[in-house]
Design an enzyme around this catalytic site. Sequence first.
Site, short mmCIF file in Angstrom:
data_model
loop_
_atom_site.label_atom_id
_atom_site.label_comp_id
_atom_site.label_asym_id
_atom_site.label_seq_id
_atom_site.Cartn_x
_atom_site.Cartn_y
_atom_site.Cartn_z
N ASN A 76 0.87 -1.18 0.00
CA ASN A 76 0.00 0.00 0.00
C ASN A 76 0.90 1.23 0.00
O ASN A 76 1.54 1.53 1.01
CB ASN A 76 -0.88 -0.04 1.26
CG ASN A 76 -1.66 1.24 1.45
OD1 ASN A 76 -1.79 2.06 0.53
ND2 ASN A 76 -2.19 1.43 2.65
N LYS A 136 0.06 4.32 -0.21
CA LYS A 136 -0.57 5.50 0.41
C LYS A 136 -0.37 6.73 -0.48
O LYS A 136 -0.39 6.61 -1.69
CB LYS A 136 -0.01 5.72 1.82
CG LYS A 136 0.00 4.43 2.64
CD LYS A 136 0.24 4.67 4.10
CE LYS A 136 0.33 3.34 4.80
NZ LYS A 136 0.23 3.44 6.23
N HIS A 145 -9.36 0.81 5.00
CA HIS A 145 -8.07 1.00 5.68
C HIS A 145 -8.27 1.91 6.89
O HIS A 145 -9.08 2.83 6.85
CB HIS A 145 -7.05 1.61 4.71
CG HIS A 145 -5.66 1.59 5.25
ND1 HIS A 145 -5.21 2.53 6.13
CD2 HIS A 145 -4.64 0.71 5.05
CE1 HIS A 145 -3.95 2.24 6.45
NE2 HIS A 145 -3.58 1.15 5.81
N GLU A 164 -6.67 4.30 7.99
CA GLU A 164 -6.49 5.74 7.72
C GLU A 164 -7.75 6.33 7.08
O GLU A 164 -8.08 7.49 7.32
CB GLU A 164 -5.24 5.96 6.84
CG GLU A 164 -3.98 5.73 7.66
CD GLU A 164 -2.78 5.22 6.87
OE1 GLU A 164 -2.79 5.32 5.62
OE2 GLU A 164 -1.85 4.72 7.52
N GLU A 183 -5.16 -5.42 10.58
CA GLU A 183 -4.14 -4.41 10.79
C GLU A 183 -4.38 -3.69 12.12
O GLU A 183 -5.19 -2.75 12.18
CB GLU A 183 -4.18 -3.38 9.67
CG GLU A 183 -3.95 -3.96 8.29
CD GLU A 183 -3.36 -2.91 7.36
OE1 GLU A 183 -2.23 -3.10 6.91
OE2 GLU A 183 -4.03 -1.90 7.10
N GLY A 206 2.62 1.89 10.69
CA GLY A 206 3.54 3.01 10.54
C GLY A 206 4.27 3.39 11.81
O GLY A 206 4.91 4.43 11.88
N SER A 238 3.62 -2.57 10.18
CA SER A 238 5.09 -2.57 10.29
C SER A 238 5.72 -3.91 9.89
O SER A 238 6.68 -4.36 10.53
CB SER A 238 5.53 -2.14 11.69
OG SER A 238 5.07 -0.82 11.95
C1 PEP Z 1 -0.59 -0.13 5.99
O1 PEP Z 1 -0.58 1.00 5.56
O2 PEP Z 1 -1.53 -0.86 5.72
C2 PEP Z 1 0.52 -0.56 6.83
C3 PEP Z 1 0.45 -1.73 7.40
O3 PEP Z 1 1.59 0.31 6.99
P1 PEP Z 1 3.03 -0.02 7.64
O4 PEP Z 1 3.51 -1.32 7.02
O5 PEP Z 1 3.90 1.14 7.27
O6 PEP Z 1 2.82 -0.16 9.10
#
Ligand code: PEP
Length: 251
Positions: free
Chosen positions: A9, A11, A95, A97, A167, A173, A213
Site C-alpha cells: 500500500n 498511500k 483502511h 487511515e 491491521e 507506521g 510494520s
Molecule cells: C498499511 O498501511 O496498511 C501498513 C500496514 O503500513 P506499515 O507497514 O507502514 O505499518
Amino acid sequence: MRTPIIAGNWKLFKTIAEAGAMVNALKPLVAGTSGVEIVVAPVFTALRPVADALAGSNVRLAAQDCYWEEEGAFTGEVAPRQLKDAGCSHVIIGHSERRQFFGETDETVNKKVKAALAAGLIAIVCVGETLTDREDDATFTIIEKQISGAFAGLSTDSLAGIVIAYEPVWAIGTGKTATDQQAQEVHVFIRKLVGKIFGQPAANAMRILYGGSVKPDNVKGLMAQPDIDGALVGGASLKADSFAAIVNFAC
Ligand code: PEP
C-alpha cells in the site's frame, strides 16, 4: 492450501514517474517468484501507467479505495468499474487511515465491498483495533463489529472475492509489530467468526493478511503462523528491494 498474498500500500506517495521506476525495479526481483500473489496499490493517478508497466508480469494492481456507486454526480469519487478499466484487479477497502481521517464506517465499507465485488474486483477489507481498544480488552469485540458490518448481506459465494487484512492500528507506521502470537490469535478469531457467519469451508479458504510494520526481518515469523496468509505492507513496500525481500519471504 491458501495462496499467500503480499500487497504493498503506497498511500499518498510517489509521482507517476516514481511509481513507474519502482515497478520497473521490482519486476526483475520477483519475476522468478511463484506461489505468492503480488499486489501493489499506487495512488489513483498512477494506476493506468503502473498497469501498463506491469503488463505481462506477475505483479497485480490494486487501488487504495473506491466509491460504491457506478457513476453519477459524486465529485471526487472513483467507481470500481473505473478501477477495473484502469487495470486494477484488487481494491483496498476500509483502511484504518480512511476510517480515522475520512469518515469511513462499517456501513460504507459494506457498500464498497458489495460494489467492488459486483465490478469483479478482489476486495482487501481492512479491520483492526486501536491501542485503546486493545488496552480495554475490546480487540475481539471491535473486530467482530467490523467484520459483521463489512460483510452484512453478503452470500457465502461472494467470499471468494474477499481477502481480509488484520491491521492493528497501533502497529501501522509505528515500527511496532504485533508479535507472531498476537497476530495469529486474532487471525484465528477472525477465521472462526467468518466460519460462524458463512460456514467453515468458506472460512478455511479465506485469505487473512496481517498488516502493521511488516518488514523483511519480521515477515518470516509472521508467515510461519498457520492462519497468516500474507501481508499488507505500507512503508516497506515503497522500495523495490525491501518489498521484494518481503515477497520472497520463503527464500
Ligand atoms: C498499511 O498501511 O496498511 C501498513 C500496514 O503500513 P506499515 O507497514 O507502514 O505499518
